[in-house]
Write an enzyme that holds these catalytic residues in place. Sequence first.
Site, mmCIF file in Angstrom:
data_model
loop_
_atom_site.group_PDB
_atom_site.id
_atom_site.type_symbol
_atom_site.label_atom_id
_atom_site.label_comp_id
_atom_site.label_asym_id
_atom_site.label_seq_id
_atom_site.Cartn_x
_atom_site.Cartn_y
_atom_site.Cartn_z
ATOM 1 N N CYS A 180 30.738 47.959 43.260
ATOM 2 C CA CYS A 180 30.451 46.624 42.717
ATOM 3 C C CYS A 180 28.954 46.327 42.803
ATOM 4 O O CYS A 180 28.547 45.195 42.571
ATOM 5 C CB CYS A 180 31.281 45.570 43.442
ATOM 6 N N CYS B 107 37.339 24.904 35.657
ATOM 7 C CA CYS B 107 36.531 26.130 35.566
ATOM 8 C C CYS B 107 37.112 27.053 34.507
ATOM 9 O O CYS B 107 38.283 27.421 34.571
ATOM 10 C CB CYS B 107 36.486 26.833 36.924
ATOM 11 N N GLN C 61 41.446 42.753 43.643
ATOM 12 C CA GLN C 61 40.517 42.560 42.518
ATOM 13 C C GLN C 61 40.815 41.238 41.798
ATOM 14 O O GLN C 61 41.983 40.908 41.592
ATOM 15 C CB GLN C 61 40.640 43.719 41.522
ATOM 16 N N ASP D 218 35.608 52.912 47.545
ATOM 17 C CA ASP D 218 35.454 51.625 46.848
ATOM 18 C C ASP D 218 34.851 50.634 47.844
ATOM 19 O O ASP D 218 35.507 49.693 48.262
ATOM 20 C CB ASP D 218 36.843 51.177 46.357
ATOM 21 N N CYS E 124 31.190 26.390 28.216
ATOM 22 C CA CYS E 124 31.490 25.622 29.423
ATOM 23 C C CYS E 124 30.459 24.510 29.566
ATOM 24 O O CYS E 124 29.259 24.776 29.498
ATOM 25 C CB CYS E 124 31.433 26.525 30.659
ATOM 26 N N TYR F 227 38.082 52.536 52.171
ATOM 27 C CA TYR F 227 37.952 51.119 51.780
ATOM 28 C C TYR F 227 39.138 50.741 50.882
ATOM 29 O O TYR F 227 38.963 50.288 49.757
ATOM 30 C CB TYR F 227 36.628 50.849 51.056
ATOM 31 N N CYS G 137 26.089 25.106 37.136
ATOM 32 C CA CYS G 137 26.946 25.749 38.134
ATOM 33 C C CYS G 137 26.387 27.135 38.448
ATOM 34 O O CYS G 137 25.964 27.851 37.548
ATOM 35 C CB CYS G 137 28.362 25.852 37.568
ATOM 36 N N GLU H 144 41.008 51.392 55.996
ATOM 37 C CA GLU H 144 40.604 50.006 55.750
ATOM 38 C C GLU H 144 40.345 49.323 57.098
ATOM 39 O O GLU H 144 41.058 49.570 58.068
ATOM 40 C CB GLU H 144 41.724 49.300 54.968
HETATM 41 N N1 SAH Z 1 40.182 49.605 47.067
HETATM 42 C C1 SAH Z 1 40.683 48.276 47.305
HETATM 43 C C2 SAH Z 1 39.719 47.389 48.091
HETATM 44 C C3 SAH Z 1 38.256 47.456 47.720
HETATM 45 S S1 SAH Z 1 37.239 46.195 48.385
HETATM 46 C C4 SAH Z 1 41.063 47.625 45.993
HETATM 47 O O1 SAH Z 1 40.613 48.043 44.937
HETATM 48 O O2 SAH Z 1 41.841 46.670 46.018
HETATM 49 C C5 SAH Z 1 36.495 46.930 49.765
HETATM 50 C C6 SAH Z 1 37.374 46.999 50.991
HETATM 51 O O3 SAH Z 1 36.618 47.605 52.031
HETATM 52 C C7 SAH Z 1 37.821 45.647 51.540
HETATM 53 O O4 SAH Z 1 39.212 45.665 51.680
HETATM 54 C C8 SAH Z 1 37.133 45.545 52.903
HETATM 55 O O5 SAH Z 1 37.915 44.878 53.859
HETATM 56 C C9 SAH Z 1 36.959 47.009 53.264
HETATM 57 N N2 SAH Z 1 35.875 47.328 54.207
HETATM 58 C C10 SAH Z 1 34.693 46.693 54.350
HETATM 59 N N3 SAH Z 1 33.941 47.308 55.267
HETATM 60 C C11 SAH Z 1 34.644 48.379 55.710
HETATM 61 C C12 SAH Z 1 34.385 49.401 56.667
HETATM 62 N N4 SAH Z 1 33.241 49.464 57.330
HETATM 63 N N5 SAH Z 1 35.327 50.340 56.857
HETATM 64 C C13 SAH Z 1 36.503 50.308 56.173
HETATM 65 N N6 SAH Z 1 36.799 49.347 55.263
HETATM 66 C C14 SAH Z 1 35.889 48.388 55.038
#
Ligand code: SAH
Length: 462
Positions: A416, A167, A291, A389, A81, A320, A87, A341
């Site tokens: 992550c 990009c 994702q 997650d 790149c 989450y 960047c 969520e």
């Molecule tokens: N498992 C899903 C999303 C993961 S990302 C996937 O793989 O697509 C993390 C997620 O947690 C996001 O959607 C975010 O909005 C949510 N989140 C963040 N803080 C939170 C909280 N305190 N309670 C519940 N969800 C939350």
Amino acid sequence: MFHVKQQDYPVRLGQVLDLTVTGYASEGQGVARVEGLAVFVAGAIRGETVRVQIEHLGHTAAYGRILQVLEPSPHRVPPGCPQAGACGGCVFWHMDYEEELYAKARRVTDALNRIGGQSLELVPIVPSPRETGYRNKAQYPVALVHGKATAGFFRPRTHQVLDVGRCRIQGSAADRAKDTVVRWMRDNRVAPYDEKTRQGLVRHIYVRTASVTGQVLVCLVVNGDGIPQEMALVENLLKNVDNLGTVVLSIHKKPGNAVLGDRFRTLYGPGYIEDRLCGLTFRLSPRSFYQVNHDQAQQLYEAAVELAALTGTETAVDLYCGTGTISLVLARKAGRVIGVEIIDQAVADARENARRNGMTNAEFRCADASQAAAQLAAEGIRPDVIVVDPPRKGLDETVIDAMARMAPDRIVYISCDPATLARDAARLNHHGYRLTTAQAFDMFPKCAHVETLVQLRRTGEP
Ligand code: SAH
């Protein structure tokens, strides 16, 4: 960690030194040591000898800039790149993919061992099916650069916008949408937002492309209630972007670094796009998490479901859950799935996604994970598996306590951020859960971030 004061560091600002790089920092820089002090060198590779100039003294480390690579690594490659280094998005263009994967696997392993108290050999890492063009989401900040509206990415550690052109890690639709919006801004004298004065209109151009259906969502984030020449913008996007699914305005008048505002207005289409993942259909609204690397997400979710070890009768909780991606993949093999969520748009998407895919055994709650987990425990829900997650900050203690009260046999944790995962794994150890497998997934080739999947099993003994 280094504990002496900066004035006692064994290196001085401006000093030139020849150093041997022994490993990597979490942001991807090479690390060398001078009398125990870590010197972080962007663009350096393990095993190399580099001539650096010290350009910054931090609280626990010094930072050096490469003047010359004296002994290059066999893993050094010409960057693919032209913006590499300038960047702030990517950090690994100077090494081959094998070495990048090593750096990420090492980072996950070291975090789990040092912070998490585990004793793991180098964890395996699953390479991304694609190393470039893999991203399905771009968020371009917009600013006035040399008197012209410009969109691109921030230069490293700044908020200066660099016009990146094309990009390499994005699909091409994102750049076409960005260029179209920038042209519309210039033609109609629409001012970019200025973070300092809080004047100007357009803050970010956010583009999401569905990998399988090809549908494109363009979201313009503005410091105002509307935009001039709204229809001209939509027409230009329709002309230049194949498969434009929807155009949305996000109203965002508050200061700060959050990209999206809380209010949305649809300018074209239904306000969402659709994609297919793991054989299921998903509706994706602008605020819903999804994702960014579709093909790697499929591999990650399939591996997570395998660790959930479902036979068709179990109860699973997915904390989450976003738009219910993992919940629905689990629901195919479970008796009952409860997703939690906090973002209401995502929960609405998750419920609609369950309906579209004919899944009647998945339910969703819009709540903070710690409140919902405590509530589920109080209701006497005893899941066989809990999948979590969370965002980078990991799990609150209250979530972990409530998870322990629900006493699932298995916890599947997708993370992550290896550091917070490691901290939480140690906390779960105290509640009688033992780490049974750990695997890294390269979700973000060329970038410093890495995804990790672990399973913990209940032993009952702290
Ligand atoms: N498992 C899903 C999303 C993961 S990302 C996937 O793989 O697509 C993390 C997620 O947690 C996001 O959607 C975010 O909005 C949510 N989140 C963040 N803080 C939170 C909280 N305190 N309670 C519940 N969800 C939350």
